[in-house]
Design a protein around this motif. Structure first.
Motif, PDB file in Angstrom:
ATOM      1  N   GLU A  48      51.090 -18.231 -37.382  1.00  0.00           N
ATOM      2  CA  GLU A  48      50.904 -19.156 -38.841  1.00  0.00           C
ATOM      3  C   GLU A  48      50.450 -19.989 -38.167  1.00  0.00           C
ATOM      4  O   GLU A  48      48.968 -20.492 -38.438  1.00  0.00           O
ATOM      5  CB  GLU A  48      51.150 -19.090 -39.813  1.00  0.00           C
ATOM      6  N   GLN A 103      42.032 -16.929 -29.096  1.00  0.00           N
ATOM      7  CA  GLN A 103      42.536 -15.176 -29.065  1.00  0.00           C
ATOM      8  C   GLN A 103      41.793 -15.258 -30.401  1.00  0.00           C
ATOM      9  O   GLN A 103      40.926 -14.257 -30.298  1.00  0.00           O
ATOM     10  CB  GLN A 103      43.460 -14.487 -28.950  1.00  0.00           C
ATOM     11  N   LEU A 104      42.256 -15.897 -30.993  1.00  0.00           N
ATOM     12  CA  LEU A 104      42.218 -14.926 -32.525  1.00  0.00           C
ATOM     13  C   LEU A 104      40.473 -15.809 -33.267  1.00  0.00           C
ATOM     14  O   LEU A 104      39.603 -15.095 -34.129  1.00  0.00           O
ATOM     15  CB  LEU A 104      42.910 -15.058 -33.906  1.00  0.00           C
TER      16      LEU A 104
ATOM     17  N   TYR B 111      52.754  -7.395 -38.035  1.00  0.00           N
ATOM     18  CA  TYR B 111      53.643  -8.505 -37.023  1.00  0.00           C
ATOM     19  C   TYR B 111      54.606  -7.453 -35.648  1.00  0.00           C
ATOM     20  O   TYR B 111      54.578  -7.339 -34.589  1.00  0.00           O
ATOM     21  CB  TYR B 111      54.374  -9.525 -36.861  1.00  0.00           C
ATOM     22  N   ASN B 129      51.335  -4.720 -28.172  1.00  0.00           N
ATOM     23  CA  ASN B 129      52.478  -5.316 -29.050  1.00  0.00           C
ATOM     24  C   ASN B 129      51.810  -6.561 -29.619  1.00  0.00           C
ATOM     25  O   ASN B 129      50.148  -5.876 -30.129  1.00  0.00           O
ATOM     26  CB  ASN B 129      52.946  -6.365 -28.228  1.00  0.00           C
ATOM     27  N   LEU B 130      52.130  -7.175 -30.791  1.00  0.00           N
ATOM     28  CA  LEU B 130      51.546  -8.187 -31.484  1.00  0.00           C
ATOM     29  C   LEU B 130      50.491  -8.735 -30.682  1.00  0.00           C
ATOM     30  O   LEU B 130      49.302  -9.156 -30.971  1.00  0.00           O
ATOM     31  CB  LEU B 130      52.692  -9.232 -31.851  1.00  0.00           C
ATOM     32  N   PHE B 131      50.243  -9.695 -29.173  1.00  0.00           N
ATOM     33  CA  PHE B 131      49.651 -10.341 -28.015  1.00  0.00           C
ATOM     34  C   PHE B 131      48.626  -8.684 -28.062  1.00  0.00           C
ATOM     35  O   PHE B 131      46.938  -9.343 -28.605  1.00  0.00           O
ATOM     36  CB  PHE B 131      49.764 -10.990 -27.120  1.00  0.00           C
ATOM     37  N   HIS B 134      46.409  -8.588 -31.177  1.00  0.00           N
ATOM     38  CA  HIS B 134      45.266  -9.820 -31.280  1.00  0.00           C
ATOM     39  C   HIS B 134      43.775  -9.896 -30.182  1.00  0.00           C
ATOM     40  O   HIS B 134      42.270  -9.823 -30.877  1.00  0.00           O
ATOM     41  CB  HIS B 134      45.941 -11.155 -29.862  1.00  0.00           C
ATOM     42  N   ALA B 135      44.439  -8.805 -28.830  1.00  0.00           N
ATOM     43  CA  ALA B 135      42.585  -8.864 -28.376  1.00  0.00           C
ATOM     44  C   ALA B 135      42.199  -7.674 -28.945  1.00  0.00           C
ATOM     45  O   ALA B 135      41.015  -7.666 -28.619  1.00  0.00           O
ATOM     46  CB  ALA B 135      43.873  -8.799 -27.055  1.00  0.00           C
ATOM     47  N   PRO B 138      41.290  -8.670 -33.721  1.00  0.00           N
ATOM     48  CA  PRO B 138      41.964 -10.217 -34.243  1.00  0.00           C
ATOM     49  C   PRO B 138      41.315 -10.371 -35.723  1.00  0.00           C
ATOM     50  O   PRO B 138      42.036 -10.515 -36.525  1.00  0.00           O
ATOM     51  CB  PRO B 138      40.630 -11.342 -33.142  1.00  0.00           C
ATOM     52  N   MET B 141      44.592  -8.813 -37.078  1.00  0.00           N
ATOM     53  CA  MET B 141      45.747 -10.237 -36.807  1.00  0.00           C
ATOM     54  C   MET B 141      45.512 -11.704 -37.739  1.00  0.00           C
ATOM     55  O   MET B 141      46.041 -11.932 -38.539  1.00  0.00           O
ATOM     56  CB  MET B 141      45.675  -9.850 -35.277  1.00  0.00           C
ATOM     57  N   ARG B 142      44.308 -11.604 -37.666  1.00  0.00           N
ATOM     58  CA  ARG B 142      44.262 -12.936 -38.678  1.00  0.00           C
ATOM     59  C   ARG B 142      44.382 -12.501 -39.752  1.00  0.00           C
ATOM     60  O   ARG B 142      44.951 -13.539 -41.167  1.00  0.00           O
ATOM     61  CB  ARG B 142      42.280 -13.408 -38.273  1.00  0.00           C
ATOM     62  N   ILE B 145      47.846 -12.320 -40.474  1.00  0.00           N
ATOM     63  CA  ILE B 145      48.921 -13.855 -40.139  1.00  0.00           C
ATOM     64  C   ILE B 145      47.829 -14.913 -41.510  1.00  0.00           C
ATOM     65  O   ILE B 145      48.662 -15.731 -41.873  1.00  0.00           O
ATOM     66  CB  ILE B 145      48.057 -14.517 -39.255  1.00  0.00           C
ATOM     67  N   ARG B 148      50.509 -13.780 -44.348  1.00  0.00           N
ATOM     68  CA  ARG B 148      52.099 -14.958 -44.559  1.00  0.00           C
ATOM     69  C   ARG B 148      52.037 -15.906 -44.835  1.00  0.00           C
ATOM     70  O   ARG B 148      52.521 -15.676 -45.772  1.00  0.00           O
ATOM     71  CB  ARG B 148      52.355 -13.659 -43.405  1.00  0.00           C
ATOM     72  N   GLN B 149      50.681 -16.604 -44.263  1.00  0.00           N
ATOM     73  CA  GLN B 149      49.922 -18.076 -44.594  1.00  0.00           C
ATOM     74  C   GLN B 149      50.273 -18.022 -46.412  1.00  0.00           C
ATOM     75  O   GLN B 149      50.897 -19.594 -46.263  1.00  0.00           O
ATOM     76  CB  GLN B 149      49.167 -18.284 -43.781  1.00  0.00           C
ATOM     77  N   GLN B 152      53.934 -17.290 -47.614  1.00  0.00           N
ATOM     78  CA  GLN B 152      54.774 -19.307 -47.135  1.00  0.00           C
ATOM     79  C   GLN B 152      54.294 -20.086 -48.411  1.00  0.00           C
ATOM     80  O   GLN B 152      55.196 -20.743 -48.485  1.00  0.00           O
ATOM     81  CB  GLN B 152      54.570 -18.840 -46.169  1.00  0.00           C
ATOM     82  N   ARG B 162      60.106 -23.769 -46.933  1.00  0.00           N
ATOM     83  CA  ARG B 162      59.046 -22.142 -46.633  1.00  0.00           C
ATOM     84  C   ARG B 162      60.322 -21.696 -46.659  1.00  0.00           C
ATOM     85  O   ARG B 162      60.647 -19.864 -47.076  1.00  0.00           O
ATOM     86  CB  ARG B 162      58.045 -21.869 -45.324  1.00  0.00           C
TER      87      ARG B 162
END
Lengths: 154, 475
Positions: A48, A103-104, B111, B129-131, B134-135, B138, B141-142, B145, B148-149, B152, B162
């Motif tokens: 995050e 990357q994101l 995740y 995996n997570l990364f 990302h690739a 994206p 994954m955005r 994230i 979750r943000q 939190q 949090r």
């Protein structure tokens, strides 16, 4: 208006590892009237945080260090790690966070890692007296960096 | 004597566990066990502590779902007080619990499990995996994230921080909601709704590629347990127990959670630190039941919010029988995220939530206190007994994940029998077995700040000790 994010992180139950969090808490009070500065305290760096810094121009990571001489202060420019690295881990480094941000979100801010080498990292609540003393000067250095960033960071 | 395959540790889960697969002489999987290898001991070391410490102490059980433990323990303390807490406090506790469900479900889906869903079970682990996500995707994954943000952020705005907030206290919460925080939360909810809906659309599209996994990931008849409100709708904070059988018959309804011990018993096995709860009337292990998002969506009459109800209808596909495949825990999790956002919005748009009276004060009026709530992974039960000084003399915690222990073990056996060829191991075979566990999203403690590598090394060893085959990653 340029935006700066400060992320102070560490485990408050591992003695001096709490220094990064303590700095973040101190800065939250001192910079309360600065809408251009966001200060975050965290146990550890998380995905995050990549989203948090995506819109910033500059980010300061603040962490206690194990390596170096106790009391030693360092500030290092951090570059994004791309690809962000091993997936087989529970930890993320500042460089990995920057890499994820790149990357994101297709961009990442200029970043500096501030560290202060601690004395005691055992399982305990509360930092050693020595690091608390050392932190007084450390906080001032970080505030100075925030208010008067070096040319390449501004 | 047969051979044994160890998957140690299970990766992309919260906590520490391993799987052993026992093969017969022809290399066919005969038995499978998930061993939870960590020991916490919370039930024991809270003995002798003052009861009012339980919410903050129990929250330390976990770094992912501390709010659930906080809320369950606080409810147990309310029961010790024998008080009814103010309505606004109920609403605020309900909201922080929903925010946590939102962020925890996002963590599990995006995740931990999305790498399997994006790349497939047989993909190279270096990418899966997570990364890698990302690739590859994206946008996905955005979205994860950000969801979750937002979860939190709501927890932080309500609880002050949090992780391990101390805002929920015996008798209510320690501060009312401010208008500023209410408006801040309301402002981010439309975005959260849109992200949840986009992810649901994505999931419903890609799940068609996973038919073999849907068919065999803990896809069997079982009972289902969870809380429902007075109308039989989805409930995460209060309510009573409902249990459904595999045919969709409701066999227990509006059962007072304070009487949980009349329906739930716990068994112990020598090979795991996690207990095995079961439905008492059917005995062990026949009394296997599932909890958590899949079970909750199976047992309810409706979610009670419009968007989640539309999704529920599609989830059920017109059937009156429960959805059996544990693969669809993922789907259920996304629907619950959407529900959580809608319900938080409902709460914040009532005037009553802004009431300043948010805490009841009392001293213990009972020596026995029980608090039950729905954690992200299922029903969570905290039960404390205290002495005249208010010190805890006995504690029993039935953690959400443990309810699913029997089903997880049977689930890995089903998947292993389908996918694992003991004579020639492939990483993808074993990943499917792990992915069954990931679908349940077990939270085996999560409060550890584990550092370093999480290697994966499976050896196929003959009875005489000869190494027949091995698969490594990250070693």
């Amino acid at each position: 208006m340029a935006r700066t994010v400060v992320i102070g992180y560490g485990n408050p139950l591992r003695g001096d590892d709490a220094a990064g969090v303590a700095v973040a808490q101190a800065l939250q009070e001192r910079l309360n009237d600065r809408p251009d500065v966001t200060v975050e305290a965290a146990f550890q760096l998380l995905p995050e945080h990549a989203a948090l810094i995506a819109e910033a121009d500059r980010v300061l990571f603040v962490d206690a260090a194990l390596d170096g001489s106790p009391g030693e202060v360092r500030s290092t420019v951090v570059m994004p790690v791309t690809p962000p690295g091993s997936p087989l881990t529970h930890t993320l480094s500042p460089g990995q966070i920057l890499g994820m941000c790149q990357q994101l979100f297709g961009k990442c801010p200029h970043a500096t890692l501030w560290t202060l080498t601690g004395w005691e990292f055992e399982h305990q609540e509360g930092m050693s007296e020595r690091i608390q003393q050392a932190m007084l000067g450390w906080v001032e250095q970080i505030v100075e960096d925030l208010l008067h960033p070096p040319a390449q960071a501004s | 004597m047969g051979k044994q395959i160890m998957i140690d540790p299970i990766t992309r889960i919260e906590g520490h566990a391993k799987i052993s697969l026992h093969l017969d002489d022809s290399g066919v999987v005969d038995e499978a066990r998930m061993h939870v290898t960590q020991f916490r001991g919370f039930e024991k070391f809270c003995e002798g502590r003052p009861f009012y410490e339980m919410p903050s102490l129990m929250a330390r059980t976990c770094g992912i779902c501390p709010v659930s433990h906080l809320v369950a323990a606080a409810k147990a303390c309310d029961d010790l007080y024998s008080v009814q807490i103010p309505e606004a406090a109920v609403m605020l506790r309900r909201m922080i619990n929903l925010a946590q469900i939102m962020q925890s479900h996002a963590l599990s889906f995006f995740y931990l499990s999305s790498p399997d869903l994006v790349f497939g079970m047989d993909a190279d682990p270096a990418m899966r995996n997570l990364f890698g996500v990302h690739a590859q995707d994206p946008q996905l994954m955005r979205d994860g994230i950000r969801l979750r943000q937002i979860g939190q952020q709501i927890i932080e705005l309500l609880g002050g921080k949090r992780i391990h907030p101390s805002w929920v206290v015996p008798g209510g919460v320690n501060a009312p909601l401010t208008e500023e925080h209410r408006d801040t939360i309301l402002a981010v909810l439309p975005e959260a709704k849109a992200l949840a809906q986009r992810t649901l659309r994505w999931y419903k599209k890609i799940m068609k590629q996973f038919k073999p996994e849907i068919d065999t990931f803990a896809n069997f008849p079982s009972l289902y347990l969870g809380l429902v409100d007075k109308l039989g709708n989805l409930e995460h904070y209060d309510g009573n127990f409902r249990m459904m059988d595999a045919a969709g018959n409701i066999i227990i309804d509006q059962f007072d959670t304070l009487r949980y011990a009349e329906i739930i018993e716990e068994a112990v096995e020598p090979w795991s630190y996690m207990k095995f709860p079961y439905y008492k009337s059917l005995g062990y292990p026949r009394g296997m039941y599932r909890t958590g998002p899949l079970a909750r969506l199976n047992i309810i009459d409706a979610c009670g919010t419009p968007m989640a109800d539309d999704e529920l209808e599609e989830f059920r596909g017109g059937s009156t029988k429960p959805v059996q495949s544990s693969f669809h825990y993922h789907w259920a999790r996304l629907i619950e995220i959407l529900f959580a956002v809608e319900r938080i919005e409902d709460i914040l748009t009532t005037k009553r939530v802004m009431t300043k009276h948010v805490r009841a004060y009392a001293t213990p009026n009972s020596f026995d206190g029980i608090g039950v709530t729905e954690a992200p992974r299922g029903s969570l039960i905290h039960h404390f007994k205290i002495d005249e000084q208010g010190l805890v003399t006995w504690a029993n915690l039935i953690i959400a994940t443990a309810h699913n222990n029997l089903a997880m073990n049977r689930g890995i056996l089903q998947a292993a029998k389908t996918f694992v060829d003991g004579n020639h191991l492939k990483e993808g075979m074993l990943n499917r077995v792990e992915a069954v566990i990931r679908a349940f999203d077990p939270c085996l403690s999560c409060s550890t700040h584990a550092a370093g590598q999480m290697p994966f090394h499976v050896e196929l060893v003959a009875p005489d000790g000869e190494l027949l085959d091995e698969v490594k990653r990250g070693v």
